[in-house]
Design a protein around this motif. Sequence first.
Motif, PDB file in Angstrom:
ATOM      1  N   ALA A  14       1.099  -0.970   0.176  1.00  0.00           N
ATOM      2  CA  ALA A  14      -0.102   0.038  -0.022  1.00  0.00           C
ATOM      3  C   ALA A  14       0.619   1.074  -0.048  1.00  0.00           C
ATOM      4  CB  ALA A  14      -0.937  -0.179   1.152  1.00  0.00           C
ATOM      5  N   GLN A  15       1.938   1.607   0.587  1.00  0.00           N
ATOM      6  CA  GLN A  15       2.825   2.202   0.809  1.00  0.00           C
ATOM      7  C   GLN A  15       3.890   2.717  -0.372  1.00  0.00           C
ATOM      8  OE1 GLN A  15       4.803   1.348   4.639  1.00  0.00           O
ATOM      9  NE2 GLN A  15       3.528   1.819   5.820  1.00  0.00           N
ATOM     10  N   ALA A  16       4.120   1.819  -0.929  1.00  0.00           N
ATOM     11  CA  ALA A  16       4.878   1.336  -2.155  1.00  0.00           C
ATOM     12  C   ALA A  16       3.822   2.461  -3.704  1.00  0.00           C
ATOM     13  CB  ALA A  16       5.432   0.498  -3.006  1.00  0.00           C
ATOM     14  N   GLY A  17       1.999   2.655  -3.593  1.00  0.00           N
ATOM     15  CA  GLY A  17       2.127   2.556  -4.427  1.00  0.00           C
ATOM     16  C   GLY A  17       1.734   1.879  -6.379  1.00  0.00           C
ATOM     17  N   PRO A  18       1.323   2.165  -6.923  1.00  0.00           N
ATOM     18  CA  PRO A  18       1.055   1.526  -7.799  1.00  0.00           C
ATOM     19  C   PRO A  18       2.098   0.710  -8.623  1.00  0.00           C
ATOM     20  CG  PRO A  18       0.727   3.410  -8.542  1.00  0.00           C
ATOM     21  CD  PRO A  18       0.669   3.716  -7.287  1.00  0.00           C
ATOM     22  N   GLU A  19       1.894  -0.125  -9.543  1.00  0.00           N
ATOM     23  CA  GLU A  19       3.233  -0.506 -10.627  1.00  0.00           C
ATOM     24  C   GLU A  19       3.890   0.110 -11.733  1.00  0.00           C
ATOM     25  OE1 GLU A  19       5.269  -3.676  -9.739  1.00  0.00           O
ATOM     26  OE2 GLU A  19       4.177  -4.129  -8.175  1.00  0.00           O
ATOM     27  N   PRO A  20       4.520   0.700 -11.133  1.00  0.00           N
ATOM     28  CA  PRO A  20       5.011   1.757 -12.918  1.00  0.00           C
ATOM     29  C   PRO A  20       4.573   1.198 -13.812  1.00  0.00           C
ATOM     30  CG  PRO A  20       6.952   0.202 -11.878  1.00  0.00           C
ATOM     31  CD  PRO A  20       5.582   0.083 -11.206  1.00  0.00           C
ATOM     32  N   GLU A  21       4.334   2.479 -15.393  1.00  0.00           N
ATOM     33  CA  GLU A  21       3.541   1.632 -16.121  1.00  0.00           C
ATOM     34  C   GLU A  21       5.093   1.008 -16.925  1.00  0.00           C
ATOM     35  OE1 GLU A  21       1.357   1.914 -18.464  1.00  0.00           O
ATOM     36  OE2 GLU A  21       0.117   2.111 -16.633  1.00  0.00           O
ATOM     37  N   PRO A  22       5.659  -0.087 -18.423  1.00  0.00           N
ATOM     38  CA  PRO A  22       6.374  -0.207 -18.709  1.00  0.00           C
ATOM     39  C   PRO A  22       7.082   0.835 -19.512  1.00  0.00           C
ATOM     40  CG  PRO A  22       4.162  -1.464 -19.636  1.00  0.00           C
ATOM     41  CD  PRO A  22       4.419  -0.827 -17.728  1.00  0.00           C
ATOM     42  N   ALA A  23       8.300   0.732 -19.915  1.00  0.00           N
ATOM     43  CA  ALA A  23       8.561   1.955 -20.217  1.00  0.00           C
ATOM     44  C   ALA A  23       8.087   2.178 -22.188  1.00  0.00           C
ATOM     45  CB  ALA A  23      10.067   1.941 -20.213  1.00  0.00           C
TER      46      ALA A  23
END
Length: 93
Positions: A14-23
Amino acid sequence: MSDTVPQAGSEQRAQAGPEPEPAAPAPLEVGLTPTGDAEVDARLERLADADHLATDGHVEVYEDVHRGLRDALTALDARPGPPAPPSPYQSRS
């Protein structure tokens, strides 16, 4: 009092946030030297289409280019060329 027990690591997620979008795909920008054959040059230029696709889309482009280059080579074999010179070993009647 709550009966729910938090799962291990759920607070960290929850603290890490959403997964980053692929480049986004990065163009290779490989320079092409014209061959002088319009059909072959067009096929080689088609390789640049892979620059705008995700990796899983590259196979389709590569297969298309390979098929076109193979067809161009096959066409070279099918074209009639000048007649072969007579063999010096043929019997003359």
